[in-house]
Write an enzyme that holds these catalytic residues in place. Structure first.
Site, PDB file in Angstrom:
ATOM      1  CB  ALA A   1      -0.986   0.022   1.160  1.00  0.00           C
ATOM      2  CB  ALA A   2       4.454   2.054  -0.130  1.00  0.00           C
ATOM      3  N   GLY A   3       2.436   2.679  -2.450  1.00  0.00           N
ATOM      4  CA  GLY A   3       2.046   3.451  -3.626  1.00  0.00           C
ATOM      5  C   GLY A   3       0.646   4.037  -3.493  1.00  0.00           C
ATOM      6  CG  ASP A   4      -2.632   1.500  -3.032  1.00  0.00           C
ATOM      7  OD1 ASP A   4      -2.541   1.714  -4.254  1.00  0.00           O
ATOM      8  OD2 ASP A   4      -2.820   0.371  -2.541  1.00  0.00           O
TER       9      ASP A   4
END
Length: 300
Positions: A249-252
């Site tokens: 979820a880092a990109g999210d």
């Protein structure tokens, strides 16, 4: 009316922390198990809400306990209930995640109700899209739904931000409607057809995407940071240095935070710096939505 509309997926994530991600045919003994809320659309919407954005989330869940729990959780996060749709007779989306000792992950998704989010569902919220400042989408719902929503938004002046994940080719119609596209290195290679081994390669790939029709490009480069490219040139925004535990979820989180900063009037470079801080906090924690920071944490 909300400033930010997120259209996308809702999943329940089943994650196991292991020393290494298994090879085909291999069984490994893992450690900590977590069941958390996930889905790219949901992660981005929750990130935007926690970071202070005025946001609505359009998604579809199944009529099962996972869907009921997800809808209740999103309402608690401050997302309007009327856009959290239910598809009867269909299971909710699920994701199986393995996270290794370095924080890298391997994910398999069963889309479930996410695959039923249709252009007709988008038409129901047309007024909200037309009144919003930003529309944020990804590719865990049908492509025809993404293209339809982008067309509505672009025609009304709403700025369309696309996080092209999981990686997929963009139609000419879709890319022409994009204010901003935010691929990672792998996704950008697929979209541009150019290999990226250096910052200069990334600049060339971004230029190719802009030639194809996207007005602005931000390429996320992991520990290198992000490359922000506009008609005026490219700026490398360095990543915050942290010890990663789980990159899920880092990109999210980056995309949700980016939308919040833009909605507050920041430039793309300023917004990327804000988003970088948010995603840096998220990778120091396990899970998807369980890792998303609140605004007060960034300000500290």
């Amino acid at each position: 009316m909300s400033k930010i509309i997120v259209i996308g997926s809702s999943n329940t994530d089943l994650a196991i922390k292991t020393d290494s991600i298994p090879e085909p045919g291999e069984t490994v003994i893992g450690g900590k198990f977590m069941m958390t809320a996930g889905g790219k659309g949901a992660n981005q919407a929750v990130a935007a809400a926690r970071l202070g954005g005025d946001v609505a989330f359009v998604t579809k869940v199944g009529d099962d306990m996972f869907g009921d729990e997800s809808r209740a959780r999103y309402v608690k996060e401050g997302l309007p209930e009327k856009f959290l749709l239910v598809e009867k007779g269909t299971p909710s989306g699920m994701a199986l995640i393995t996270v290794d000792a370095k924080g890298e992950n391997c994910i398999v998704v069963a889309p479930g109700a996410n695959n039923t989010l249709s252009p007709a569902d988008v038409d129901v919220v047309r007024g909200e899209i037309e009144a919003a400042e930003y529309l944020l989408m990804q590719f865990e719902v049908p492509m025809e739904t993404v293209e339809h929503a982008a067309e509505i938004a672009a025609a009304s002046g709403t700025k369309v931000i696309l996080n092209p994940a999981p990686a997929a080719k963009l139609s000419e119609k879709l890319i022409a409607n994009l204010y901003l596209v935010t691929p990672n290195r792998t996704e950008c290679q697929l979209l541009s057809g150019l290999r990226i081994d250096s910052d200069e390669d990334a600049r060339r790939a971004a230029a190719r995407l802009m030639e194809m029709g996207a007005r602005n490009v931000i390429i996320t480069l992991g520990s290198r940071g992000s490359l922000v490219c506009t008609a005026d040139g490219c700026t490398l925004v360095e990543a915050c240095r942290v010890e990663a535990v789980d990159t899920t979820a880092a990109g999210d989180v980056f995309n949700g935070a980016l939308c919040v900063a833009l909605s507050e009037g920041r430039t793309l470079v300023e917004a990327a710096r804000f988003a970088s801080r948010a995603s840096a906090i998220s990778v120091t924690r396990m899970g998807a939505q369980s890792s998303i920071p609140y605004r007060a944490e960034l300000e500290r």
